[in-house]
Design a protein around this motif. Structure first.
Motif, PDB file in Angstrom:
ATOM      1  N   LEU B  36       0.823  -1.216   0.000  1.00 29.59           N
ATOM      2  CA  LEU B  36       0.000   0.000   0.000  1.00 29.59           C
ATOM      3  C   LEU B  36       0.855   1.263   0.000  1.00 29.59           C
ATOM      4  CD1 LEU B  36      -2.873  -0.742   2.525  1.00 29.59           C
ATOM      5  CD2 LEU B  36      -2.988  -0.679   0.042  1.00 29.59           C
ATOM      6  N   PHE B  37       2.032   1.185   0.623  1.00 33.05           N
ATOM      7  CA  PHE B  37       2.808   2.412   0.829  1.00 33.05           C
ATOM      8  C   PHE B  37       3.263   3.083  -0.466  1.00 33.05           C
ATOM      9  CE2 PHE B  37       2.713   1.154   5.165  1.00 33.05           C
ATOM     10  CZ  PHE B  37       2.789   2.348   5.851  1.00 33.05           C
ATOM     11  N   PRO B  38       3.773   2.321  -1.448  1.00 33.31           N
ATOM     12  CA  PRO B  38       4.143   2.979  -2.699  1.00 33.31           C
ATOM     13  C   PRO B  38       2.976   3.733  -3.316  1.00 33.31           C
ATOM     14  CG  PRO B  38       5.043   0.790  -2.638  1.00 33.31           C
ATOM     15  CD  PRO B  38       4.159   0.913  -1.446  1.00 33.31           C
ATOM     16  N   PHE B  39       1.737   3.243  -3.129  1.00 30.03           N
ATOM     17  CA  PHE B  39       0.575   3.985  -3.627  1.00 30.03           C
ATOM     18  C   PHE B  39       0.334   5.220  -2.789  1.00 30.03           C
ATOM     19  CE2 PHE B  39      -0.357  -0.481  -4.770  1.00 30.03           C
ATOM     20  CZ  PHE B  39      -0.286  -0.321  -6.141  1.00 30.03           C
ATOM     21  N   GLY B  40       0.571   5.078  -1.474  1.00 33.08           N
ATOM     22  CA  GLY B  40       0.282   6.171  -0.553  1.00 33.08           C
ATOM     23  C   GLY B  40       1.251   7.333  -0.677  1.00 33.08           C
ATOM     24  N   VAL B  41       2.553   7.025  -0.728  1.00 32.43           N
ATOM     25  CA  VAL B  41       3.534   8.111  -0.708  1.00 32.43           C
ATOM     26  C   VAL B  41       4.125   8.379  -2.091  1.00 32.43           C
ATOM     27  CG1 VAL B  41       4.158   7.659   1.676  1.00 32.43           C
ATOM     28  CG2 VAL B  41       5.469   6.586  -0.147  1.00 32.43           C
ATOM     29  N   GLY B  42       3.668   7.620  -3.094  1.00 29.59           N
ATOM     30  CA  GLY B  42       4.215   7.830  -4.429  1.00 29.59           C
ATOM     31  C   GLY B  42       5.398   6.921  -4.666  1.00 29.59           C
ATOM     32  N   PRO B  43       5.605   6.529  -5.906  1.00 32.69           N
ATOM     33  CA  PRO B  43       6.603   5.506  -6.196  1.00 32.69           C
ATOM     34  C   PRO B  43       8.030   6.013  -6.367  1.00 32.69           C
ATOM     35  CG  PRO B  43       5.362   6.037  -8.169  1.00 32.69           C
ATOM     36  CD  PRO B  43       4.830   6.915  -7.080  1.00 32.69           C
ATOM     37  N   GLU B  44       8.333   7.288  -6.038  1.00 31.79           N
ATOM     38  CA  GLU B  44       9.715   7.744  -6.201  1.00 31.79           C
ATOM     39  C   GLU B  44      10.627   6.898  -5.326  1.00 31.79           C
ATOM     40  OE1 GLU B  44       7.489   9.938  -5.014  1.00 31.79           O
ATOM     41  OE2 GLU B  44       7.048  11.311  -6.674  1.00 31.79           O
ATOM     42  N   GLY B  46      13.523   7.498  -4.149  1.00 34.53           N
ATOM     43  CA  GLY B  46      14.203   8.198  -3.057  1.00 34.53           C
ATOM     44  C   GLY B  46      13.395   8.176  -1.775  1.00 34.53           C
ATOM     45  N   VAL B  47      12.103   8.518  -1.911  1.00 34.83           N
ATOM     46  CA  VAL B  47      11.229   8.548  -0.741  1.00 34.83           C
ATOM     47  C   VAL B  47      11.109   7.154  -0.139  1.00 34.83           C
ATOM     48  CG1 VAL B  47       8.913   9.065   0.063  1.00 34.83           C
ATOM     49  CG2 VAL B  47       9.954  10.473  -1.713  1.00 34.83           C
ATOM     50  N   LEU B  48      10.806   6.176  -1.003  1.00 29.42           N
ATOM     51  CA  LEU B  48      10.595   4.813  -0.515  1.00 29.42           C
ATOM     52  C   LEU B  48      11.850   4.278   0.161  1.00 29.42           C
ATOM     53  CD1 LEU B  48       8.521   3.162  -3.335  1.00 29.42           C
ATOM     54  CD2 LEU B  48       7.824   3.684  -1.004  1.00 29.42           C
ATOM     55  N   GLU B  49      12.994   4.573  -0.453  1.00 32.62           N
ATOM     56  CA  GLU B  49      14.247   4.065   0.108  1.00 32.62           C
ATOM     57  C   GLU B  49      14.447   4.610   1.518  1.00 32.62           C
ATOM     58  OE1 GLU B  49      17.563   5.125  -2.294  1.00 32.62           O
ATOM     59  OE2 GLU B  49      19.006   4.422  -0.803  1.00 32.62           O
ATOM     60  N   ARG B  50      14.154   5.915   1.678  1.00 32.91           N
ATOM     61  CA  ARG B  50      14.366   6.560   2.964  1.00 32.91           C
ATOM     62  C   ARG B  50      13.484   5.944   4.056  1.00 32.91           C
ATOM     63  NH1 ARG B  50      15.025   7.305   6.812  1.00 32.91           N
ATOM     64  NH2 ARG B  50      15.116   9.032   8.275  1.00 32.91           N
ATOM     65  N   ILE B  51      12.228   5.627   3.732  1.00 35.99           N
ATOM     66  CA  ILE B  51      11.316   5.168   4.781  1.00 35.99           C
ATOM     67  C   ILE B  51      11.113   3.661   4.766  1.00 35.99           C
ATOM     68  CG2 ILE B  51      10.080   7.366   4.871  1.00 35.99           C
ATOM     69  CD1 ILE B  51       7.850   6.124   3.264  1.00 35.99           C
ATOM     70  N   LEU B 117      10.439  -7.830   0.323  1.00 38.47           N
ATOM     71  CA  LEU B 117       9.722  -6.561   0.278  1.00 38.47           C
ATOM     72  C   LEU B 117      10.687  -5.389   0.291  1.00 38.47           C
ATOM     73  CD1 LEU B 117       6.862  -7.543   2.662  1.00 38.47           C
ATOM     74  CD2 LEU B 117       6.680  -7.074   0.239  1.00 38.47           C
ATOM     75  N   ALA B 118      11.839  -5.584   0.985  1.00 40.28           N
ATOM     76  CA  ALA B 118      12.843  -4.513   1.009  1.00 40.28           C
ATOM     77  C   ALA B 118      13.317  -4.210  -0.400  1.00 40.28           C
ATOM     78  CB  ALA B 118      14.012  -4.919   1.901  1.00 40.28           C
ATOM     79  N   VAL B 119      13.413  -5.243  -1.233  1.00 39.23           N
ATOM     80  CA  VAL B 119      13.797  -5.016  -2.631  1.00 39.23           C
ATOM     81  C   VAL B 119      12.753  -4.163  -3.328  1.00 39.23           C
ATOM     82  CG1 VAL B 119      14.235  -6.134  -4.835  1.00 39.23           C
ATOM     83  CG2 VAL B 119      15.062  -7.190  -2.724  1.00 39.23           C
ATOM     84  N   LEU B 120      11.477  -4.498  -3.087  1.00 35.08           N
ATOM     85  CA  LEU B 120      10.397  -3.743  -3.715  1.00 35.08           C
ATOM     86  C   LEU B 120      10.418  -2.282  -3.292  1.00 35.08           C
ATOM     87  CD1 LEU B 120       7.280  -6.077  -3.527  1.00 35.08           C
ATOM     88  CD2 LEU B 120       8.750  -5.604  -5.468  1.00 35.08           C
ATOM     89  N   LEU B 121      10.885  -2.022  -2.053  1.00 34.58           N
ATOM     90  CA  LEU B 121      10.906  -0.647  -1.550  1.00 34.58           C
ATOM     91  C   LEU B 121      12.230   0.048  -1.861  1.00 34.58           C
ATOM     92  CD1 LEU B 121       9.214  -1.221   1.918  1.00 34.58           C
ATOM     93  CD2 LEU B 121       8.178  -0.231  -0.097  1.00 34.58           C
ATOM     94  N   HIS B 122      13.040  -0.559  -2.695  1.00 31.91           N
ATOM     95  CA  HIS B 122      14.324   0.023  -3.098  1.00 31.91           C
ATOM     96  C   HIS B 122      15.266   0.233  -1.921  1.00 31.91           C
ATOM     97  CE1 HIS B 122      12.450   0.823  -6.964  1.00 31.91           C
ATOM     98  NE2 HIS B 122      11.483   1.408  -6.325  1.00 31.91           N
TER      99      HIS B 122
END
Lengths: 239, 222
Positions: B36-44, B46-51, B117-122
């Motif tokens: 759900l998170f990539p949809f929530g915060v956007g797929p960039e 950089g953002v995903l990697e940070r959180i 999942l960590a891979v999916l979140l970059h």
């Protein structure tokens, strides 16, 4: 200790103690407020905002003190099945939660001018917030069962488990680098705070403690009265 | 005593396997929540990697919490909890057995799913090993603390909501150090201290929680 398991004896004692506790609270509150808000000097760095301390610090102490009392009462209640200890724990929780909330709110108000932010996620603030949640959990658990005795016992176990948090709050400023200042009143080598500020602080602490005792006595008395009413109603029904 | 411990673990594992879907549901919840998170915060990236570390840990906490009602609820309802408390084996040992089984059916699958999942979140590659290590130390602590909460709310009205109120505040320390270990590893700082603290919390919980949960269970069957 079991001398006080007798509600009648406790009620007699409470009747004697209550006026004294009210007296101490009122006198120290008036003196403390006058001293803290008018007579004590403003801080050379913080200016007038330092006066928030006279509410914030005693409230924080009482938040932890009330939880400690609640945990001790819970242990006594679980080990010796002491009926009044149950009531003491139950009566402590809302008071302690209120003090903790006051501490968090005043701290936030103090943080804005001093640190430039309402809230930081450092160890002291976070552990205090957890304390508030523990109080809320205690009260929720207490009232979640159809059988009040079961709720009280479960809440007592929770109070003991949550006690782990109290030393963490106390030592959080020593263990971690926090924005919150380290202990300056209770520490090795005497308080690092001038007498002109220490005296009103201690007066306010005494007033808060007196208030806690007053409310505790009144609440326990009410609980005993409620239990009596329940018993009378039951007797009437089955009479 | 060791044999009873083993028996309880085997019984719970067998029940979990035969009933099938429980363990799978927890992992599915974990995966879905993270997705759900990539949809929530956007797929960039950089953002995903940070959180990413935070997302994985928070979601793991929630997944673990949702599975807690399985620990004692069924035994409480069908009465086998009474038999467990009457047995000559110390109750904390039996609780420990149930906690181990709970961890094997929820913590371990979450642990295995986390790197994928960590891979999916970059997430940065440096964080993977530390993420797995931190979760290996942290998730058993979650099961142990959760056992106390699950035992306390047995028979309560709206037990599920209440359970989250009791357990989530106590989960915060695990979350703080779990996330900070991974973040430190990603940023090339030392992460040993955080892992040691997670280990210390596990040992502390191991020493205290079975007794607290046993005390709570005794109140429940009284």
């Amino acid at each position: 200790m079991h001398r006080f398991a007798n509600p009648a004896r406790f009620l007699r004692l409470a009747t004697i103690l209550l006026p004294w506790a009210v007296g101490v609270t009122v006198i120290s509150l008036v003196a403390g407020l006058a001293y803290a808000l008018v007579l004590s000097p403003a801080d050379y760095q913080q200016g007038e905002t330092v006066r928030i301390m006279y509410i914030h610090v005693p409230a924080a102490w009482m938040g932890m003190f009330a939880y400690t009392m609640m945990a001790i009462a819970s242990a006594v209640a679980l080990i010796w099945k002491h009926p009044l200890a149950d009531l003491a724990g139950k009566a402590s929780a809302p008071v302690g939660a209120a003090f903790t909330l006051i501490c968090l709110v005043t701290g936030s108000l103090w943080g804005k001018p001093m640190w430039g932010t309402w809230w930081v996620w450092d160890a002291r603030l976070t552990s205090m917030l957890i304390l508030l949640f523990l109080y809320l959990g205690y009260m929720a658990l207490q009232s979640a069962f159809d059988d009040p005795r079961r709720g009280q016992k479960a809440a007592s176990v929770l109070a003991l488990v949550g006690f782990v948090n109290v030393p963490i709050i106390k030592f959080s400023v020593d263990w971690w680098n926090t924005l919150h200042q380290p202990a300056s009143v209770v520490k090795m080598g005497g308080p690092a705070i001038d007498a002109s500020m220490l005296v009103p602080l201690l007066l306010m602490a005494l007033a808060f403690k007196g208030y806690y005792v007053v409310v505790l006595l009144i609440r326990i008395r009410t609980e005993i009265a409620e239990a009596k009413i329940r018993t009378l109603r039951m007797a009437e029904l089955h009479g | 005593m060791g044999r009873s411990l083993w028996t309880v673990i085997r019984r719970d594992l067998r029940l979990a396997l035969r009933q099938g879907s429980d363990s799978l549901m927890v992992v599915t919840f974990f995966v879905l929540c993270v997705v759900l998170f990539p949809f929530g915060v956007g797929p960039e990236s950089g953002v995903l990697e940070r959180i990413s570390a935070g997302i994985l840990w928070v979601t793991a906490l929630l997944a673990c919490m949702l599975s807690l009602d399985r620990l004692f609820q069924q035994e409480y309802e069908d009465g086998s909890l009474d038999l467990l408390t009457l047995s000559p084996v110390p109750l904390p040992v039996l609780v420990l057995g149930k906690v181990v089984a709970h961890w094997l059916t929820t913590g371990l699958p979450i642990l295995l799913a986390a790197p994928v999942l960590a891979v999916l979140l970059h997430m940065n590659g440096d964080g993977f090993a530390v993420l797995v290590a931190a979760m290996a130390l942290g998730t058993p602590t979650l099961s142990l603390i959760g056992a106390v909460g699950a035992a306390l709310v047995l028979g309560a009205r709206r037990g599920g909501v209440l359970l989250s109120l009791l357990v989530l505040p106590l989960y915060i320390p695990v979350l703080v150090f779990g996330v900070s270990a991974v973040d430190a590893a990603v940023m090339d700082f030392g992460f040993r201290a955080q892992l040691l603290i997670l280990g210390a919390m596990l040992l502390g919980a191991l020493a205290l929680c079975p007794w607290a949960a046993a005390a709570a269970l005794r109140q429940a069957v009284d």
